[in-house]
Motif scaffolding. Structure first.
Motif, mmCIF file in Angstrom:
data_model
loop_
_atom_site.group_PDB
_atom_site.id
_atom_site.type_symbol
_atom_site.label_atom_id
_atom_site.label_comp_id
_atom_site.label_asym_id
_atom_site.label_seq_id
_atom_site.Cartn_x
_atom_site.Cartn_y
_atom_site.Cartn_z
ATOM 1 N N SER A 1 72.581 41.089 47.536
ATOM 2 C CA SER A 1 73.646 41.949 47.019
ATOM 3 C C SER A 1 74.930 41.697 47.789
ATOM 4 C CB SER A 1 73.240 43.416 47.170
ATOM 5 O OG SER A 1 73.110 43.764 48.545
ATOM 6 N N LYS A 2 76.023 42.284 47.286
ATOM 7 C CA LYS A 2 77.303 42.223 47.972
ATOM 8 C C LYS A 2 77.888 43.625 48.091
ATOM 9 C CE LYS A 2 79.016 37.566 46.805
ATOM 10 N NZ LYS A 2 80.186 36.837 46.246
ATOM 11 N N ALA A 3 78.805 43.751 49.021
ATOM 12 C CA ALA A 3 79.462 45.044 49.265
ATOM 13 C C ALA A 3 80.278 45.467 48.052
ATOM 14 C CB ALA A 3 80.371 44.926 50.480
ATOM 15 N N VAL A 4 80.398 46.788 47.888
ATOM 16 C CA VAL A 4 81.116 47.295 46.717
ATOM 17 C C VAL A 4 82.158 48.352 47.067
ATOM 18 C CG1 VAL A 4 79.470 49.140 46.202
ATOM 19 C CG2 VAL A 4 80.773 48.114 44.339
ATOM 20 N N GLY A 5 82.157 48.879 48.298
ATOM 21 C CA GLY A 5 83.027 50.012 48.613
ATOM 22 C C GLY A 5 84.507 49.718 48.480
ATOM 23 N N ALA B 1 76.024 36.967 39.130
ATOM 24 C CA ALA B 1 76.422 36.685 40.508
ATOM 25 C C ALA B 1 75.285 36.987 41.479
ATOM 26 C CB ALA B 1 77.652 37.512 40.871
ATOM 27 N N GLU B 2 75.245 36.247 42.567
ATOM 28 C CA GLU B 2 74.255 36.452 43.617
ATOM 29 C C GLU B 2 74.866 35.970 44.923
ATOM 30 O OE1 GLU B 2 70.175 34.269 44.375
ATOM 31 O OE2 GLU B 2 69.850 35.921 42.970
ATOM 32 N N ALA B 3 74.729 36.767 45.970
ATOM 33 C CA ALA B 3 75.310 36.386 47.254
ATOM 34 C C ALA B 3 74.759 35.046 47.710
ATOM 35 C CB ALA B 3 75.024 37.454 48.300
#
Length: 781
Positions: free
Chosen positions: A725-729, A715-717
């Protein structure tokens, strides 16, 4: 995690996308990480405690604090009338949240006064000696009670509409209608709320606060003190957990510490007891969801109509945007051709609920999954089949428009789910479970695969900005400060990786410093999963400015073209020469090149018109899926989570080791919310689940026995995020819905899978057992 997972911080150059250790990991495990309560206290530090209401809703007739003031060690007692500025800390601007209650209390545990004493013990003991006379007023703590008493709102509701849901429901081949309760959740951070205020000259004060939003604490302290923001400095090195609970709830403790510190000209520390913390601070919102759906013979949804009523508490806090986001995620990964969604943020006589990981999104998503589940049981199909039939389409499809009229342009949920279905061997395991349940008399099993689509950005558009301050010193070392806060999630490490990568130096050359409003102003909360996105980009912008100056310096000094200057590992290449980075920087300093920059970033493309319920509130979507397998004891309702498989999209991960840890932690926290963490108020409006003895978070023994977590490495934004990258929180928190759905299947097996068990959350063993008995009764009837 295995030692080999991590790469050496001292030898990896260009470390973005590398699995580097959290910058404070070794300090966490050795106990050397300094939190506010570990800091040496200034000489003469005083301690604070709250005087709290023992009524849920009442007029205050009189307050006698003489015994409180006379208690040994007490130096000062504050009431609402003692606030130098305004007695209000409402983050929404509604002026409905007093620092200390005056004239009326609206929840059991609301602060009426504050005691400042020589010791914490003295302050807490003195706070219990007040004599307060009340006139009790009617109170209601639950959503259903509030609805029965006129449904007062704490803020303006939201409506999302597309198409004609009412007409489509009337013409749909099949129709269902139901109601679901989704419980709240306490943040239960390891470090509770705490503030240390140190008075300065004139109107100045410095506040060390365990907060996710230093600028808001700064503004609120200034508001309460009656001084401008430039007189207040707020500092945060790290928090022992936040999860949204320290986005607004830190304001009260910081304000009271600051007011008393300025009045007494002595340092004041405020650290409430765990019981007081849980009683006096907000939690995840409870929801009561009423829904209707129309669908065809294949289970394809044709229309959805739903109302999301929330227990918001006595004041607005962040309930408006939280209930808004519940509607934004009521569709999860599914396209609704016709949709009508409404929020109902209800006032209750309970503590004002607030932000919590997912910010309303999880509650919205659970409601959407209930609709899918009901359709599956009505048609006798695997819920996964119904999920796939309703997924958003790929780009170019006519099934890409959300209820808020944003086009889903980056949809990868089909690939995520297909890959996980294969890697987890879902279909074969489901058949084995069906066979097992046919012969097992007591133990029943369930399995479920659920998807997640989660929008990333603050829906309050102005929060989508960040600043960073970067200094490159003449020895080549680098100083980093930005507006994000570190609460254990690894934000500082990720942003340092971005900076080290930009200059092509080892991350050990980057010094990470405490967040402070004196260096980076007007920061946004570290929330909405946007910490790395925003602050990483701001730091990158600062590095870009400095590098631009350094390239110009090299061009002038050595007479080369700009394209002949490059930053390479540990060096700067100028033409054919390789110059060590530190030497190059020293030469630039001698040539009077500015080696400091303030970086800035604002998220592009996003906009939102709340009045119309239309716009592009999210920059992109994060995707994921999980498969959970459970076993339940049909005689007791007890259960085990036997196995979990997760495939999650974080784009091109800035730090795979940290991101994987975030996915694991989010899942377990989400599992706790949906299974064991139950908030309960008694008839007098008292929160009775206010300590570890009465409130059950997941233990180590509750974790999945087999726990397979994988990041979607391909995956890639689609958007130019930091490092793609993408958010993970927040997104992986909702992966835990698969546990609730698996429990539902296990319960449904006791009645031949003919009925949807309609498990409310949290699905405690008691609720599981009651659902089993309810289904058996229906079957026998």
């Amino acid at each position: 995690m295995d030692q080999s997972t991590f790469e050496d911080r001292k030898t990896i150059s260009a470390p973005m996308h590398a699995s580097l250790r959290h910058d404070s990991a070794h300090k966490h495990v050795t106990g050397t990480a300094d939190y506010i309560d570990d800091m040496p206290e200034p000489e003469g530090t005083l301690h604070a405690a709250l005087g709290m209401s023992d009524r849920a809703h009442a007029d205050i007739l009189s307050v006698d604090l003489s015994a409180v003031k006379a208690y040994p060690g007490v130096v000062l007692v504050l009431t609402g009338a003692d606030m130098p500025g305004v007695n209000d800390i409402s983050p929404s601007g509604c002026h409905d949240e007093p620092v200390l209650a005056e004239g009326k209390v609206e929840f059991h545990g609301q602060a009426i006064f504050c005691v400042i004493a020589e010791t914490r013990d003295s302050a807490r003991r003195a706070a219990r000696l007040a004599k307060i006379d009340y006139r009790d007023l009617p109170h209601w703590t639950d959503v259903t009670d509030t609805l029965a008493h006129g449904a007062a709102l704490v803020t303006e509701p939201l409506t999302l509409k597309r198409g004609d849901a009412e007409a489509a429901l009337e013409t749909a081949p099949h129709r269902l209608k139901g109601q679901m309760r989704v419980g709240g959740q306490d943040h239960f951070y390891l470090e509770g709320h705490i503030a240390l205020a140190i008075p300065g000259e004139d109107d100045e004060v410095t506040v060390w606060s365990s907060t996710q939003h230093p600028s808001e604490v700064q503004h609120m302290v200034g508001h309460v003190l009656g001084v401008p923001s430039n007189a207040v400095t707020v500092q945060v090195r790290r928090m022992g957990g936040g999860f949204g609970g320290k986005e607004t709830q830190s304001n009260q403790f910081a304000a009271l510490a600051a007011v008393s510190a300025k009045k007494l000209n002595r340092a004041v520390k405020f650290r409430p007891d765990r019981d007081e913390d849980m009683t006096a601070t907000g939690k995840r919102h409870d929801f009561l969801i009423d829904y209707e759906a129309g669908y065809d013979d294949e289970g394809r949804i044709q229309a959805v109509k739903a109302n999301y009523a929330a227990r918001c508490g006595y004041s607005s806090d962040l309930s408006g945007p939280v209930t808004d986001r519940a509607l934004f995620h009521a569709d999860n990964a599914y396209f609704y051709p016709h949709v009508l969604l409404t929020s109902q943020p209800l006032k209750t006589h309970t503590v004002s609920n607030t932000a919590f990981r997912g910010f309303g999104g999880p509650q919205g998503l659970v409601g959407g999954e209930r609709i899918i589940e009901e359709i599956a049981y009505a048609l006798g199909k695997d819920p996964l089949e119904i999920r796939k039939a309703n997924f958003y389409g790929l780009p170019g499809s006519d099934r890409v428009l959300t209820p808020y009229h944003q086009t889903v342009e980056d949809n990868i949920i089909h690939r995520i789910v297909d890959e996980l279905e294969t890697s987890s061997n879902y279909q074969a395991r489901r058949q084995e479970i069906l066979a097992f349940n046919e012969t097992s008399r007591v133990i029943r099993k369930g399995i479920a695969l659920t998807p997640v689509k989660f929008g990333i950005s603050f829906t309050a558009t102005w929060y989508n900005q960040a600043g960073a301050l970067v200094h490159v010193y003449q020895d080549g070392s680098i100083h980093l400060n930005h507006g994000g806060t570190e609460m254990g999630q690894g934000l500082f490490t990720k942003v340092a990786q971005v900076l080290a990568d930009a200059f092509q130096v080892d991350i050990s050359r980057v010094k990470i410093t405490a967040t402070t409003t004196a260096k980076v102003p007007n920061t946004s909360a570290t929330a909405a999963s946007s910490g790395s996105d925003l602050n990483g980009m701001a730091a990158y912008d600062a590095a870009r400015q400095i590098k631009q100056r350094l390239v110009a310096f090299a061009v002038e000094k050595w007479g080369v073209a700009p394209e002949d200057v490059a930053f390479v590992p540990h060096h700067v290449r100028v033409g054919d020469a390789l110059i060590p980075f530190a030497d190059f920087v020293k030469q630039a300093y001698m040539a009077r090149v500015q080696l400091s920059a303030a970086g800035f970033y604002k998220t592009p493309k996003i906009h939102w018109d709340r009045a119309k319920g239309m716009g592009t509130p999210f920059y992109y979507f994060a995707y994921g899926a999980s498969v959970s397998e459970v076993s339940i004891d049909t005689l007791t309702g007890e259960y085990l989570v036997d196995r979990v498989d997760i495939l999650h999209d974080v784009g091109r991960s800035l730090n795979p080791a940290i991101d994987k840890g975030q996915v694991e932690g989010a899942f377990v926290q989400g599992m706790g919310w949906l299974t064991t963490e139950e908030l309960w108020w008694d008839g007098k409006g008292r929160l009775r689940t206010h300590a570890p003895s009465t409130y059950k978070i997941p233990l180590a023994s509750d974790r999945p026995k087999i726990f397979n977590v994988k990041l979607a490495e391909w995956a890639e934004a689609a958007e130019p995020t930091i490092g793609r990258s993408k958010a993970v929180g927040e997104p992986p928190f909702m992966l835990a819905v698969s546990v609730l759905e698996a429990l539902s299947m296990a319960v449904a097996s006791t009645a031949g899978y003919c009925q949807c068990p309609k498990l409310d959350a949290p699905a405690t063993p008691e609720r599981v057992l009651m659902a089993i008995e309810r289904l058996k009764a229906r079957k026998e009837g």
